[in-house]
Design an enzyme around this catalytic site. Structure first.
Site, PDB file in Angstrom:
ATOM      1  N   GLU A  41       0.822  -1.215   0.000  1.00  0.00           N
ATOM      2  CA  GLU A  41       0.000   0.000   0.000  1.00  0.00           C
ATOM      3  C   GLU A  41       0.859   1.271   0.000  1.00  0.00           C
ATOM      4  O   GLU A  41       1.921   1.317   0.628  1.00  0.00           O
ATOM      5  CB  GLU A  41      -0.900  -0.009   1.238  1.00  0.00           C
ATOM      6  N   LYS A 111      -9.413   2.737  -2.182  1.00  0.00           N
ATOM      7  CA  LYS A 111      -9.701   2.211  -0.847  1.00  0.00           C
ATOM      8  C   LYS A 111     -11.034   2.759  -0.338  1.00  0.00           C
ATOM      9  O   LYS A 111     -11.264   3.966  -0.335  1.00  0.00           O
ATOM     10  CB  LYS A 111      -8.566   2.605   0.095  1.00  0.00           C
ATOM     11  N   CYS A 145      -5.553  -2.727   2.937  1.00  0.00           N
ATOM     12  CA  CYS A 145      -5.250  -2.573   4.365  1.00  0.00           C
ATOM     13  C   CYS A 145      -6.497  -2.651   5.251  1.00  0.00           C
ATOM     14  O   CYS A 145      -7.039  -3.725   5.456  1.00  0.00           O
ATOM     15  CB  CYS A 145      -4.463  -1.280   4.583  1.00  0.00           C
TER      16      CYS A 145
END
Length: 262
Positions: A41, A111, A145
């Site tokens: 990430e 995300k 994540c």
């Protein structure tokens, strides 16, 4: 499917150096016979500069797309370019770009769950779509994540037919046990392969945990990185997924009439 996962120690707030490092690491991984290369990430900025974030971002993914399109085509590899801090339409996104063997961008993902504990939601814009894509006729999905903690998201991807889940992360060392437990749980409960690529080193004041993982649908560990920068490789035997699903009927035995998810 053979996957190479690059556990990268990026330099905080130094995107130029990080692009050079990423290029070198992908070129090194491409010398092997892997099919897919994956990065972690926000490797271009670290997670994450709060002062002048826009200054450190890629601009509409231009640099990221130019670099990995060239490398994917040159080495005839699929590349999941982790995620990058990306500025577009006047906003910052935590964005992933996926490239096929010919260098085409075949998918992108922003995300969707932003880590409010570290104020990510105050600096980045939430994504608005899930992401699936095909690599050599294998249906895959990606999350970034903190998304890992939201089982509804991963189950939605599983119900959409993914066989491999890629997780790209900068997961801190202090919560490393959560990382390993949740990755294994997502593989077992959805009967999918999980390729989880974490970063290592320090960004800002946070020590990141490394221990990138590849896990099979039974929850068995295929390979694991340590605390330091490394590249791990693993083979995903996709044909075993149906054998597992024919043994334990997780999807057939669901009781959707009882579930309330709101």
């Amino acid at each position: 499917m053979k996957v190479s996962a690059i556990q990268m120690n990026m330099i905080f707030e130094e995107p130029e150096q990080n692009y050079l490092q990423a290029e070198q690491l992908v070129e090194e991984a491409s010398k092997g016979d892997c099919d897919v290369i994956v990065l972690p990430e926000t490797w271009n900025t670290g997670f994450f500069p709060k002062d002048n974030l826009e200054k450190y971002c890629d601009q509409n993914g231009q640099k990221t797309k130019a670099l990995f399109s060239r490398l994917a085509k040159k080495y005839h590899k699929h590349i999941i370019a982790g995620s990058v801090s990306d500025f577009r339409d006047g906003k910052c996104f935590n964005s992933s770009y996926i490239f096929d063997r010919e260098g085409n961008v075949i998918a992108n993902y922003d995300k969707t769950h932003l880590f409010s504990y570290m104020d990510e939601d105050k600096y980045y814009e939430k994504g608005g779509h899930i992401c699936t894509f095909n690599l050599d006729n294998v249906k895959c999905g990606i999350v970034i994540c903190y998304d890992l903690r939201f089982l509804e998201l991963v189950r939605t991807l599983a119900l959409d037919g993914i066989e491999v889940l890629f997780i790209v992360a900068q997961w801190p060392r202090v919560r490393l046990e959560h990382w390993m437990t949740l990755c294994k749980a997502r593989a077992i409960e959805n009967q999918i392969y999980v390729v989880a690529v974490n970063s290592c080193g320090v960004a800002g004041e946070t020590q990141y945990g490394g221990h990138s993982l590849m896990i099979d649908p039974w929850g068995n560990l295929i390979c694991e990185g340590g605390d330091e920068a490394c590249t791990i490789e693993g083979i995903l035997n996709i044909e075993t997924i149906q054998e597992i699903r024919n043994t334990i009927h997780v999807f057939k035995d669901r009781r959707t009439e009882l579930y309330q998810l709101g």
